[in-house]
Design a protein around this motif. Structure first.
Motif, short mmCIF file in Angstrom:
data_model
loop_
_atom_site.label_atom_id
_atom_site.label_comp_id
_atom_site.label_asym_id
_atom_site.label_seq_id
_atom_site.Cartn_x
_atom_site.Cartn_y
_atom_site.Cartn_z
N ALA A 222 0.82 -1.21 0.00
CA ALA A 222 0.00 0.00 0.00
C ALA A 222 0.85 1.26 0.00
CB ALA A 222 -0.93 0.00 1.21
N LEU A 223 2.03 1.23 0.59
CA LEU A 223 2.95 2.37 0.62
C LEU A 223 3.72 2.54 -0.68
CD1 LEU A 223 4.43 1.97 4.24
CD2 LEU A 223 2.83 3.74 3.44
N GLY A 224 3.55 1.62 -1.59
CA GLY A 224 4.25 1.68 -2.86
C GLY A 224 5.68 1.13 -2.79
N GLY A 252 9.34 3.51 -1.44
CA GLY A 252 8.08 4.18 -1.78
C GLY A 252 8.01 4.33 -3.28
N LYS A 253 7.00 5.09 -3.71
CA LYS A 253 6.78 5.23 -5.14
C LYS A 253 7.91 6.01 -5.83
CE LYS A 253 1.75 5.05 -4.71
NZ LYS A 253 0.46 5.77 -4.93
N SER A 254 8.54 6.95 -5.12
CA SER A 254 9.56 7.79 -5.75
C SER A 254 10.89 7.79 -4.98
CB SER A 254 9.06 9.23 -5.88
OG SER A 254 8.74 9.76 -4.59
N ILE A 255 11.05 6.88 -3.99
CA ILE A 255 12.27 6.86 -3.16
C ILE A 255 12.95 5.51 -3.34
CG2 ILE A 255 13.26 7.13 -0.86
CD1 ILE A 255 10.70 8.68 -0.08
N ALA A 256 14.15 5.54 -3.93
CA ALA A 256 14.90 4.29 -4.13
C ALA A 256 15.85 4.06 -2.96
CB ALA A 256 15.71 4.37 -5.42
N ILE A 257 16.30 2.83 -2.84
CA ILE A 257 17.28 2.48 -1.81
C ILE A 257 18.28 1.52 -2.44
CG2 ILE A 257 15.91 0.56 -0.91
CD1 ILE A 257 17.05 1.24 1.89
N PHE A 274 9.32 6.11 7.60
CA PHE A 274 10.20 7.21 8.03
C PHE A 274 10.69 8.02 6.82
CE2 PHE A 274 14.44 8.86 9.33
CZ PHE A 274 14.03 9.69 10.37
N ALA A 275 10.99 7.33 5.74
CA ALA A 275 11.44 8.03 4.54
C ALA A 275 10.32 8.90 3.96
CB ALA A 275 11.92 7.02 3.50
N ALA A 276 9.08 8.35 3.94
CA ALA A 276 7.97 9.10 3.35
C ALA A 276 7.45 10.21 4.26
CB ALA A 276 6.84 8.15 2.99
N ASN A 277 7.43 9.98 5.58
CA ASN A 277 6.79 10.91 6.51
C ASN A 277 7.77 11.93 7.12
OD1 ASN A 277 4.41 9.48 6.05
ND2 ASN A 277 4.73 8.19 7.88
N VAL A 278 9.11 11.64 7.14
CA VAL A 278 10.07 12.54 7.81
C VAL A 278 11.13 13.07 6.82
CG1 VAL A 278 11.80 12.72 9.62
CG2 VAL A 278 9.70 11.42 10.02
N PHE A 287 15.84 22.22 1.17
CA PHE A 287 16.51 22.40 -0.12
C PHE A 287 15.56 22.68 -1.29
CE2 PHE A 287 19.12 19.44 2.41
CZ PHE A 287 20.29 20.19 2.52
N GLY A 288 14.24 22.55 -1.02
CA GLY A 288 13.28 22.78 -2.10
C GLY A 288 13.34 21.68 -3.15
N ALA A 289 13.75 20.49 -2.79
CA ALA A 289 13.83 19.36 -3.73
C ALA A 289 13.33 18.11 -3.03
CB ALA A 289 15.26 19.17 -4.22
N ASP A 290 12.87 17.16 -3.83
CA ASP A 290 12.36 15.90 -3.27
C ASP A 290 13.51 14.93 -2.99
OD1 ASP A 290 9.75 16.82 -3.47
OD2 ASP A 290 9.54 16.07 -5.53
N LEU A 291 13.24 14.01 -2.06
CA LEU A 291 14.21 12.93 -1.79
C LEU A 291 14.13 11.92 -2.92
CD1 LEU A 291 16.19 11.49 0.16
CD2 LEU A 291 14.18 10.40 1.19
N LYS A 292 15.28 11.62 -3.57
CA LYS A 292 15.31 10.70 -4.69
C LYS A 292 15.73 9.30 -4.28
CE LYS A 292 17.28 10.12 -9.32
NZ LYS A 292 18.19 10.72 -10.34
N SER A 293 16.77 9.18 -3.42
CA SER A 293 17.24 7.85 -3.02
C SER A 293 18.01 7.94 -1.71
CB SER A 293 18.14 7.24 -4.10
OG SER A 293 19.32 8.00 -4.26
N ILE A 294 18.15 6.77 -1.09
CA ILE A 294 18.94 6.63 0.14
C ILE A 294 20.01 5.58 -0.11
CG2 ILE A 294 18.88 5.84 2.53
CD1 ILE A 294 16.09 7.00 2.79
N ASN A 295 21.25 5.91 0.27
CA ASN A 295 22.36 4.96 0.13
C ASN A 295 22.63 4.34 1.48
OD1 ASN A 295 24.61 3.58 -0.85
ND2 ASN A 295 25.99 5.28 -0.37
#
Length: 389
Positions: A222-224, A252-257, A274-278, A287-295
Motif C-alpha cells: 500500500a505504501l508503494g 516508496g513510489k519515488s524513493i529508491a534504496i 520514516f522516509a515518506a513521513n520525515v 533544499f526545495g527538492a524531493d528525496l530521490k534515493s537513500i544509500n
C-alpha cells in the motif's frame, strides 16, 4: 864581374837577416799572446803519442771521439773502420753538457782575437773527418726504447675512460617494525567465544507464513514499496536468524534504496514510513527538492556488536545504516562529523526525528564506529524506551 855578383849576394843575405830579426820578435809575441785551444792541445798530444795496439776490451766512450791522422806517417793512413765497429755515442748527462757549454763560452771569450785561426782549424778538421770515415748513422733504438717512444707518440684516446664506480655498499639499516609486537594472548576458553544467548536465535520459519507477516507485506504494498521475498537466514553457530526476510528495492513510489537491502518485514515497514513521513518533507523544506534515493551502508550482517559477545541487531535484519541522501536536483548529502552548514541542519533534523520511530539511533559523535552513518534499529527495550546518541 865576380866581385859585383858577390856584393849583391851579400846585400841580399844582409836583408834576409834583418827581416828574420824583425819577424822573430813578432812571432814570439804572437805565440805568447795566443793560447792554444783544447782541440789543438788534444791533437798535438795524439800526434806525439805512439799508436798502441788495440785491446780486446774497448774502453767505455765518454763522448764523440775524433780520429786524428798520424802526422808522422802521412803516406800510410789507417784502414777505414766498418759501420759495425763504429762506437755508438751515448747521450751525455746534463751536467757534462753544462760543463762543455761553460768551457766553450770561456774559449770564445779568450780566443776572440784569433777567431780566424780557429775557423781554419775547424775547416781542416771537418775536411779530414769526411776523408777518414763516413758519418756514423743514427743509432737504432733498442726494443724497450722503441716501444717507449711509440707509446709516447701515441695519440691520446678520443674519450678518456672513466673508471667504473664502485657500488655504494651500505649496511642495511635496521628499521623498527611497523607494528610493535604484541604479547601472545592467553588461550580463551571455548565458552568465552560463544555469543550470549538471544531468544530470537532459535526462530525458524513455519510451513505457513504467520498472519502478522502477511499483514506487514500488505502494508508495504500500500505504501508503494517494491520488495522481493528471500529464503530464511539461520546460523546456529553464531545465532543469526531471519525467519521471513525480504529484500527492498524501493522505500516508496519515488524513493529508491541501494544497494539491495535485506531486512525483516517490520524493520522494512518502519524505514519506508520514516522516509515518506520525515525525510521527504524535511528535504523539501531545507533544499526545495524531493528525496530521490537513500544509500544504505549495512543491513543484514551475521555478526556481534563491536567488542562484545552480544549479537548485533543486524544479525536479525532488525537494523540498517544510512550513509547519504540524494535529492531530485542531484544534490548529495553525506553523513559525517563536519558537514556544510545547510547539510548539517538537514542531518540534525532527520537524526532528531528518528528517535521515536526507531528504538536506537546512533551517528557522528556517538562513537568512532558510527562517525560516517546513521544507525537505526528496532531493538526492544524496557518500558518501550529509546537510546539515541
Amino acid at each position: 864581374m865576380a866581385a859585383l855578383v858577390f856584393s849583391r849576394m851579400c846585400g841580399l843575405a844582409l836583408a834576409m837577416v834583418v827581416a828574420g830579426l824583425l819577424v822573430a820578435p813578432a812571432d814570439a809575441k804572437h805565440r805568447r799572446s795566443h793560447k792554444p785551444s783544447w782541440v789543438e792541445q788534444l791533437l798535438t798530444q795524439r800526434a806525439d803519442q805512439p799508436s798502441k795496439a788495440r785491446s780486446k776490451h774497448r774502453p767505455k766512450s765518454r763522448g764523440k771521439r775524433h780520429i786524428v791522422p798520424n802526422q808522422a806517417e802521412p803516406k800510410t793512413p789507417d784502414p777505414q773502420p766498418s759501420a759495425d765497429d763504429i762506437p755508438v755515442p751515448k747521450a751525455r748527462p746534463e751536467e757534462a753538457q753544462k760543463t762543455d757549454a761553460a768551457k766553450t763560452e770561456e774559449q770564445k771569450t779568450s780566443g776572440a782575437p784569433n777567431r780566424s785561426d780557429d775557423d781554419r782549424f775547424n775547416e781542416e778538421k771537418s775536411r779530414y773527418k769526411k776523408q777518414a770515415r763516413p758519418e756514423p748513422s743514427a743509432p737504432e733504438p733498442s726494443g724497450s726504447e722503441a716501444s717507449a717512444n711509440t707509446e709516447s707518440r701515441s695519440e691520446p684516446p678520443a674519450v678518456v675512460p672513466v673508471p667504473t664506480q664502485r657500488p655504494d655498499v651500505t649496511k642495511p639499516e635496521v628499521e623498527p617494525p611497523v607494528v610493535a609486537p604484541q604479547p601472545s594472548e592467553k588461550p580463551a576458553d571455548a565458552d568465552d567465544k560463544k555469543m550470549l544467548p538471544d531468544p530470537r536465535s532459535g526462530d525458524l520459519p513455519d510451513a505457513k507464513m504467520p498472519a502478522e507477516e502477511v499483514a506487514c507485506r500488505e502494508r508495504l504494498t500500500a505504501l508503494g514499496v517494491e520488495f522481493e521475498e528471500h529464503k530464511a537466514e539461520s546460523n546456529p553457530d553464531i545465532g543469526c536468524s531471519i525467519p521471513y526476510p525480504i529484500v527492498l528495492k524501493t522505500l516508496g513510489k519515488s524513493i529508491a534504496i541501494g544497494p539491495a537491502t535485506e531486512l525483516n518485514c517490520p524493520m522494512a515497514e518502519a524505514a519506508a514510513r520514516f522516509a515518506a513521513n520525515v525525510i521527504q518533507p524535511t528535504a523539501k523544506a531545507e533544499f526545495g527538492a524531493d528525496l530521490k534515493s537513500i544509500n544504505q551502508a549495512s543491513a543484514f550482517v551475521c555478526r556481534p556488536r563491536n567488542g562484545t559477545r552480544k549479537l548485533s541487531e543486524h544479525a536479525f535484519g532488525n537494523a540498517f545504516d544510512i550513509a547519504s541522501f540524494t535529492l531530485s536536483d542531484g544534490r548529495k548529502i553525506e553523513v559525517g562529523p563536519t558537514p556544510p552548514e545547510k547539510d548539517g541542519k538537514f542531518l540534525n533534523a532527520v537524526r532528531k526525528a528518528a528517535c521515536g520511530p526507531f528504538k536506537t539511533v546512533l551517528g557522528p559523535g556517538a562513537d568512532s564506529d558510527h562517525a560516517l552513518h546513521f544507525h537505526l534499529d528496532l531493538e526492544p527495550r524496557r518500558h518501550g524506551g529509546t537510546f539515541c546518541q
